[in-house]
Design an enzyme around this catalytic site. Structure first.
Site, PDB file in Angstrom:
ATOM      1  N   MET A   1      -4.223  -7.239  -6.925  1.00 38.69           N
ATOM      2  CA  MET A   1      -3.553  -8.325  -7.838  1.00 38.69           C
ATOM      3  C   MET A   1      -4.662  -9.489  -8.433  1.00 38.69           C
ATOM      4  SD  MET A   1      -0.401  -7.517  -7.594  1.00 38.69           S
ATOM      5  CE  MET A   1       0.403  -8.967  -8.375  1.00 38.69           C
TER       6      MET A   1
ATOM      7  N   GLY B   1       0.725  -1.222  -0.129  1.00 36.38           N
ATOM      8  CA  GLY B   1      -0.004  -0.156  -0.085  1.00 36.38           C
ATOM      9  C   GLY B   1       0.737   1.379   0.139  1.00 36.38           C
TER      10      GLY B   1
ATOM     11  N   HIS C   1       1.454   0.547 -12.958  1.00 36.40           N
ATOM     12  CA  HIS C   1       2.428  -0.630 -13.359  1.00 36.40           C
ATOM     13  C   HIS C   1       3.833  -0.431 -13.552  1.00 36.40           C
ATOM     14  CE1 HIS C   1       3.187  -4.508 -15.026  1.00 36.40           C
ATOM     15  NE2 HIS C   1       3.754  -3.961 -16.009  1.00 36.40           N
TER      16      HIS C   1
HETATM   17  C1  GRF Z   1       3.641  -1.147  -7.277  1.00 37.84           C
HETATM   18  O1  GRF Z   1       4.947  -1.394  -7.777  1.00 37.84           O
HETATM   19  C2  GRF Z   1       2.622  -1.031  -8.589  1.00 37.84           C
HETATM   20  O2  GRF Z   1       3.343  -0.399  -9.557  1.00 37.84           O
HETATM   21  C3  GRF Z   1       2.342  -2.409  -8.702  1.00 37.84           C
HETATM   22  O3  GRF Z   1       2.142  -2.955  -7.580  1.00 37.84           O
HETATM   23  C4  GRF Z   1       3.240  -2.384  -6.596  1.00 37.84           C
HETATM   24  C5  GRF Z   1       2.180  -2.064  -5.373  1.00 37.84           C
HETATM   25  O4  GRF Z   1       3.020  -1.460  -4.441  1.00 37.84           O
HETATM   26  N1  GRF Z   1       1.117  -2.711  -9.589  1.00 37.84           N
HETATM   27  P1  GRF Z   1       2.288  -0.693  -3.178  1.00 37.84           P
HETATM   28  O5  GRF Z   1       1.591  -1.794  -2.724  1.00 37.84           O
HETATM   29  O6  GRF Z   1       1.676   0.349  -3.609  1.00 37.84           O
HETATM   30  O7  GRF Z   1       3.373  -0.578  -2.524  1.00 37.84           O
END
Ligand code: GRF
Length: 218
Positions: free
Chosen positions: A95, A16, A114
Protein backbone atom coordinates in the site's frame (compact mmCIF):
# COMPACT_ATOMS: atom_id res chain seq x y z
CA UNK A 1 20.44 -30.38 -15.03
CA UNK A 2 19.55 -27.85 -12.35
CA UNK A 3 16.99 -25.29 -13.29
CA UNK A 4 17.98 -21.69 -12.64
CA UNK A 5 15.09 -20.09 -10.80
CA UNK A 6 14.09 -16.45 -11.17
CA UNK A 7 14.45 -14.78 -7.77
CA UNK A 8 11.28 -12.95 -6.81
CA UNK A 9 10.82 -10.34 -4.08
CA UNK A 10 7.22 -9.95 -2.89
CA UNK A 11 6.07 -6.72 -1.22
CA UNK A 12 2.99 -6.82 1.01
CA UNK A 13 1.23 -4.64 3.57
CA UNK A 14 -1.38 -6.95 5.07
CA UNK A 15 -3.20 -10.27 4.67
CA UNK A 16 -0.84 -11.74 2.08
CA UNK A 17 -3.21 -14.16 0.36
CA UNK A 18 -1.59 -13.45 -3.02
CA UNK A 19 1.82 -14.13 -1.48
CA UNK A 20 0.41 -17.43 -0.20
CA UNK A 21 -0.89 -18.24 -3.69
CA UNK A 22 2.61 -17.69 -5.11
CA UNK A 23 4.23 -19.83 -2.41
CA UNK A 24 1.66 -22.62 -2.83
CA UNK A 25 2.20 -22.56 -6.58
CA UNK A 26 5.95 -22.73 -6.02
CA UNK A 27 5.66 -25.78 -3.79
CA UNK A 28 3.14 -27.66 -5.96
CA UNK A 29 4.67 -27.14 -9.38
CA UNK A 30 8.00 -27.55 -11.08
CA UNK A 31 8.12 -23.82 -11.60
CA UNK A 32 10.83 -21.44 -12.77
CA UNK A 33 10.75 -18.94 -9.91
CA UNK A 34 11.40 -18.82 -6.20
CA UNK A 35 10.35 -16.18 -3.70
CA UNK A 36 13.69 -15.12 -2.23
CA UNK A 37 12.45 -12.37 0.10
CA UNK A 38 9.21 -10.89 1.40
CA UNK A 39 9.16 -7.24 2.42
CA UNK A 40 6.42 -5.45 4.32
CA UNK A 41 6.04 -1.83 5.36
CA UNK A 42 4.13 -3.08 8.41
CA UNK A 43 5.65 -5.33 11.05
CA UNK A 44 2.16 -6.60 11.92
CA UNK A 45 1.29 -7.68 8.35
CA UNK A 46 -0.41 -11.07 8.75
CA UNK A 47 1.01 -12.30 5.46
CA UNK A 48 4.58 -12.32 6.79
CA UNK A 49 3.73 -15.60 8.50
CA UNK A 50 3.48 -17.40 5.14
CA UNK A 51 7.12 -16.57 4.43
CA UNK A 52 8.25 -17.34 7.98
CA UNK A 53 6.53 -20.75 7.91
CA UNK A 54 8.61 -21.63 4.86
CA UNK A 55 11.88 -20.17 6.09
CA UNK A 56 11.86 -17.38 3.50
CA UNK A 57 13.62 -14.20 4.69
CA UNK A 58 11.36 -11.31 5.64
CA UNK A 59 12.21 -7.63 5.92
CA UNK A 60 10.16 -4.84 7.46
CA UNK A 61 10.75 -1.28 6.25
CA UNK A 62 8.29 1.10 7.86
CA UNK A 63 7.98 4.66 6.70
CA UNK A 64 9.30 6.30 9.86
CA UNK A 65 9.76 9.15 10.42
CA UNK A 66 6.68 10.33 8.53
CA UNK A 67 8.77 13.25 7.25
CA UNK A 68 10.87 10.82 5.18
CA UNK A 69 10.41 11.69 1.51
CA UNK A 70 8.93 9.11 -0.81
CA UNK A 71 12.23 9.03 -2.68
CA UNK A 72 14.21 8.30 0.49
CA UNK A 73 11.71 5.63 1.51
CA UNK A 74 11.98 3.99 -1.91
CA UNK A 75 15.78 4.11 -1.66
CA UNK A 76 15.49 2.32 1.70
CA UNK A 77 13.30 -0.34 0.12
CA UNK A 78 15.92 -0.90 -2.59
CA UNK A 79 18.76 -1.17 -0.06
CA UNK A 80 16.81 -3.66 2.05
CA UNK A 81 16.04 -5.88 -0.94
CA UNK A 82 19.52 -5.80 -2.48
CA UNK A 83 21.09 -8.56 -0.32
CA UNK A 84 18.46 -10.98 -1.68
CA UNK A 85 19.12 -10.01 -5.31
CA UNK A 86 15.52 -10.25 -6.53
CA UNK A 87 15.20 -10.15 -10.32
CA UNK A 88 11.46 -9.51 -10.29
CA UNK A 89 9.44 -7.57 -7.74
CA UNK A 90 5.78 -8.43 -7.18
CA UNK A 91 3.58 -5.89 -5.42
CA UNK A 92 0.91 -8.04 -3.78
CA UNK A 93 -1.20 -5.66 -1.73
CA UNK A 94 1.67 -3.24 -1.03
CA UNK A 95 0.00 0.00 0.00
CA UNK A 96 2.87 2.42 -0.68
CA UNK A 97 3.65 4.35 -3.80
CA UNK A 98 6.59 2.97 -5.75
CA UNK A 99 8.93 5.68 -6.98
CA UNK A 100 10.94 6.09 -10.16
CA UNK A 101 14.18 5.38 -8.25
CA UNK A 102 12.82 1.98 -7.15
CA UNK A 103 11.70 1.10 -10.68
CA UNK A 104 15.10 2.08 -12.05
CA UNK A 105 16.92 -0.04 -9.47
CA UNK A 106 15.01 -3.11 -10.70
CA UNK A 107 15.13 -2.12 -14.38
CA UNK A 108 11.35 -1.91 -14.48
CA UNK A 109 10.94 -5.57 -13.52
CA UNK A 110 8.13 -4.74 -11.13
CA UNK A 111 4.55 -6.03 -11.43
CA UNK A 112 1.42 -5.23 -9.45
CA UNK A 113 -1.93 -6.93 -8.98
CA UNK A 114 -4.99 -4.70 -8.80
CA UNK A 115 -8.59 -5.73 -8.06
CA UNK A 116 -10.33 -4.12 -11.05
CA UNK A 117 -10.25 -4.15 -14.81
CA UNK A 118 -7.82 -1.26 -15.23
CA UNK A 119 -8.01 1.48 -16.43
CA UNK A 120 -11.36 1.31 -14.63
CA UNK A 121 -11.33 1.90 -10.88
CA UNK A 122 -7.69 2.55 -9.98
CA UNK A 123 -6.75 3.34 -6.38
CA UNK A 124 -7.30 1.75 -3.02
CA UNK A 125 -10.95 0.64 -3.30
CA UNK A 126 -11.32 -0.92 -6.75
CA UNK A 127 -14.02 -3.36 -5.64
CA UNK A 128 -16.08 -0.70 -3.83
CA UNK A 129 -15.89 1.55 -6.88
CA UNK A 130 -17.17 -1.31 -9.07
CA UNK A 131 -20.12 -2.00 -6.75
CA UNK A 132 -20.97 1.72 -6.53
CA UNK A 133 -20.80 2.12 -10.31
CA UNK A 134 -23.20 -0.86 -10.74
CA UNK A 135 -21.08 -2.28 -13.55
CA UNK A 136 -21.98 -5.75 -14.83
CA UNK A 137 -18.46 -7.10 -14.62
CA UNK A 138 -15.19 -6.39 -12.89
CA UNK A 139 -12.06 -8.42 -12.23
CA UNK A 140 -8.36 -8.03 -11.69
CA UNK A 141 -5.35 -6.82 -13.62
CA UNK A 142 -1.68 -7.74 -13.42
CA UNK A 143 0.46 -5.00 -14.92
CA UNK A 144 3.98 -3.68 -15.08
CA UNK A 145 4.44 -0.79 -12.66
CA UNK A 146 5.13 2.78 -13.75
CA UNK A 147 5.42 5.83 -11.48
CA UNK A 148 1.72 6.70 -12.03
CA UNK A 149 -0.45 4.59 -9.72
CA UNK A 150 -2.21 1.59 -11.37
CA UNK A 151 -1.32 2.85 -14.83
CA UNK A 152 1.34 0.55 -16.28
CA UNK A 153 0.95 -1.76 -19.28
CA UNK A 154 -1.38 -4.69 -18.71
CA UNK A 155 -0.02 -8.24 -18.77
CA UNK A 156 -3.24 -10.10 -18.00
CA UNK A 157 -6.80 -9.54 -16.80
CA UNK A 158 -9.47 -11.85 -15.40
CA UNK A 159 -13.16 -10.99 -15.55
CA UNK A 160 -15.87 -11.85 -13.06
CA UNK A 161 -19.57 -10.93 -13.05
CA UNK A 162 -20.85 -8.29 -10.65
CA UNK A 163 -24.20 -9.51 -9.36
CA UNK A 164 -27.04 -7.17 -8.35
CA UNK A 165 -26.90 -8.49 -4.77
CA UNK A 166 -23.11 -8.13 -4.47
CA UNK A 167 -21.57 -6.33 -1.54
CA UNK A 168 -17.97 -5.13 -1.57
CA UNK A 169 -17.08 -8.30 0.38
CA UNK A 170 -18.77 -10.79 -1.95
CA UNK A 171 -17.31 -9.13 -5.04
CA UNK A 172 -13.86 -8.90 -3.44
CA UNK A 173 -13.95 -12.63 -2.65
CA UNK A 174 -14.93 -13.50 -6.24
CA UNK A 175 -12.14 -11.32 -7.65
CA UNK A 176 -9.60 -12.65 -5.15
CA UNK A 177 -10.14 -16.23 -6.35
CA UNK A 178 -9.08 -15.08 -9.81
CA UNK A 179 -6.14 -13.10 -8.44
CA UNK A 180 -4.79 -16.26 -6.86
CA UNK A 181 -4.86 -18.02 -10.24
CA UNK A 182 -3.54 -15.33 -12.53
CA UNK A 183 -0.72 -13.89 -10.41
CA UNK A 184 1.32 -17.13 -10.19
CA UNK A 185 0.63 -17.70 -13.90
CA UNK A 186 2.08 -14.28 -14.79
CA UNK A 187 5.12 -14.75 -12.57
CA UNK A 188 5.75 -18.19 -14.06
CA UNK A 189 5.43 -16.83 -17.61
CA UNK A 190 7.92 -14.05 -16.81
CA UNK A 191 10.26 -16.59 -15.21
CA UNK A 192 10.09 -18.69 -18.37
CA UNK A 193 10.98 -15.61 -20.46
CA UNK A 194 7.62 -15.77 -22.25
CA UNK A 195 6.62 -12.28 -21.06
CA UNK A 196 9.06 -9.37 -21.18
CA UNK A 197 8.97 -5.62 -21.33
CA UNK A 198 10.05 -3.87 -24.53
CA UNK A 199 12.29 -0.79 -24.74
CA UNK A 200 9.16 1.36 -24.96
CA UNK A 201 7.78 -0.24 -21.78
CA UNK A 202 5.15 -2.26 -23.68
CA UNK A 203 4.55 -5.94 -22.90
CA UNK A 204 6.06 -8.49 -25.29
CA UNK A 205 4.47 -11.95 -25.38
CA UNK A 206 6.63 -14.68 -26.91
CA UNK A 207 4.82 -17.39 -28.89
CA UNK A 208 5.75 -19.78 -26.11
CA UNK A 209 3.43 -17.93 -23.71
CA UNK A 210 0.58 -20.14 -24.89
CA UNK A 211 2.43 -23.14 -23.44
CA UNK A 212 2.80 -21.48 -20.03
CA UNK A 213 0.10 -21.40 -17.34
CA UNK A 214 -0.66 -17.84 -18.49
CA UNK A 215 -1.77 -19.14 -21.89
CA UNK A 216 -5.28 -19.87 -20.69
CA UNK A 217 -5.75 -16.33 -19.41
CA UNK A 218 -4.84 -14.55 -22.66
C1 GRF B 1 -5.62 -7.71 -3.41
O1 GRF B 1 -6.99 -7.52 -3.68
C2 GRF B 1 -4.77 -7.04 -4.45
O2 GRF B 1 -5.35 -7.03 -5.72
C3 GRF B 1 -4.69 -5.62 -3.94
O3 GRF B 1 -4.59 -5.75 -2.55
C4 GRF B 1 -5.20 -6.97 -2.14
C5 GRF B 1 -4.15 -7.73 -1.39
O4 GRF B 1 -4.68 -8.90 -0.82
N1 GRF B 1 -3.60 -4.91 -4.54
P1 GRF B 1 -3.71 -9.94 -0.14
O5 GRF B 1 -2.88 -9.18 0.88
O6 GRF B 1 -2.85 -10.54 -1.21
O7 GRF B 1 -4.60 -10.95 0.49
Amino acid sequence: MTLSLLKVGVLISGRGSNLKALLDYQSKNRCHFEVSVVLSDKAEAAGLKYAEERGIPTVVVSRRPKSLTSEAFNAELVESLKPFAPELIVLAGFMRIIGANFLEAFSGNVVNIHPSLLPLFPGADGQAQAVAAKVLESGCTVHYVVPEVDAGPTIAQCRVPVLPEDTVDTLSARILQQEHQVLPAVVEAIAQGAVTQGQDGGVIFADSVKDTPLGKFL
